[in-house]
Design a protein around this motif. Sequence first.
Motif, short mmCIF file in Angstrom:
data_model
loop_
_atom_site.label_atom_id
_atom_site.label_comp_id
_atom_site.label_asym_id
_atom_site.label_seq_id
_atom_site.Cartn_x
_atom_site.Cartn_y
_atom_site.Cartn_z
N ARG A 194 -44.25 88.81 154.77
CA ARG A 194 -43.36 87.62 154.59
C ARG A 194 -42.32 87.56 155.72
N CYS A 195 -41.66 88.71 155.93
CA CYS A 195 -40.60 88.62 157.02
C CYS A 195 -40.88 88.33 158.48
N LYS A 196 -42.28 88.20 158.56
CA LYS A 196 -42.77 87.87 159.95
C LYS A 196 -43.18 86.54 160.05
N LEU B 183 -38.14 82.65 150.60
CA LEU B 183 -38.03 83.28 151.86
C LEU B 183 -36.67 82.94 152.31
N GLN C 73 -36.21 80.77 158.07
CA GLN C 73 -37.41 80.84 158.38
C GLN C 73 -38.33 79.37 158.62
N PHE D 237 -36.27 88.88 160.93
CA PHE D 237 -35.74 88.67 159.54
C PHE D 237 -36.51 90.05 158.73
N CYS D 238 -37.15 90.89 159.56
CA CYS D 238 -37.47 92.29 158.96
C CYS D 238 -36.55 93.33 158.83
#
Length: 497
Positions: free
Chosen positions: A123-125, A159, A163, A381-382
Amino acid sequence: MATVGGIHKELAITQDVSRRKRKKIALYMGSLEFNFKFFTEAFTGGCLGELSQWSDVMSALYLLGHDLIITSDRKDLPNIITPPDSDGCASRILHDGLDLIFTDIIGVKRLDDVSGPHASRYRCKMRVLDSFGTDAEFNYQYYKEAIPGGRSIWADLNLLLPQFMTMYPHSPDNSFMGFAVPKKQHLVETKGPKNRTNALIYGKVPHFWLDNTQYIDMIKEHFNEVHANIGVKNESILHLYDVPDYVINHGIVNISTLMSLFQSSKVFVGLGEPIEGPAALEALANGCFFINPKFTPAYDRVNRGFFAGKPMDRKVTSQNPYAEVFIGEPFVQTVDINNIAEVKEALRKILSSSESPRLPYEFTVTGMLERLNTYIERQDFCKESNWPPIKELKITKSKDGQSCVFACLDEALVCEPTFFTAINTQDTLKRAGLPCNRTTTISRDSILAPFMSTADNTCELQSLSLLFSCRAAKPGIVRVCPCRSYRKEQVALCESC
């Protein structure tokens, strides 16, 4: 996207793209699998905004030299991302080597399903193409406060708001991805504004024309020819929707023909729909003035069915608010098209102008490549990231009932949502000059914190990072806002980014 050999060289000099890592990026167009009519209706007048954005993102990523995997078929996903082990448990290592995933709102849900216990690691990608944007209260699945018009089926993704990547810079809460506007240089030079005697109507779908006869007749009084590219050529259907006989209809055309139509026309005439499409900027890039229909009252998810299901609560003031606010007169005339006196005055201004419309840099091919390259290299965002750099932070307080969007704009700055965590402290409330009687960390859902209530000077801090919002505002509330600088005609990037 246009041929950009020289542009790519320019970007290589300004951003040193030759030395950065070549990334492996998946692009999964979930909405195109869900609704294949996006493809088929593109040839009969259907919406092209999403397809334009997808095609430009693909082209830009390819030109930037990244390795791409592209699909709109869910069946391909187990071969692109690492599936769970045979026992249904998460593998210790992801074997796919993916750095980023570009998808859309439906795609997020499909990827979650296929990745199973790996979902949180992917999800962070994700970078989510989202034409109209997503607000905090829709994004957070468990938000309990009342929302005008109710919740949205396109929401609840949990999210981080940056993003979500929008077509226009609707909200600083989301990242502005945009699109690249095509332009034919050699025709622009030969057909200056004084040599253009035609008008081109912005209305590919017949029902856009309904009840606009008086307005279109006024256009015809001022121009030799009135052209259109309506996706229907049956005359009886065109008459049914009030399309005048004098309109020269070319039907759905390819991009070269469309550019030629723009460059033989003095004005591109909006009918009110489609809302926030790309064509207005394409017209401006090719030397056309734009008549931009004004909406009074502004459209929103309560009074306009088109916005009812969207996960945002913006007030849309015209057919193209970006053109209205960021370009403006003389090139964009935003008028009530039912007020013939206003239309006539707009036409007078257009016809008396010797200036040639131009496109803001952020929508040029170079502008989009620069912005996308910066996102790929800097946004992360990771893990904790110093982008935009924290040295850009400038703290301000809003007026009573004012959002952080406008509080920052009052200081010639933009709100930066990634800085909220840095200002969500008692010390910041003091430094902002708020006379807090007491400070608490809220336990209820609030998209306003950090803030002070003017009723009793109670200050509250935010307890949930997913609810930080630049756009939120409420009478009786003074907000503390994180602002940053921005580059002229490249609002997504700060001066030191």
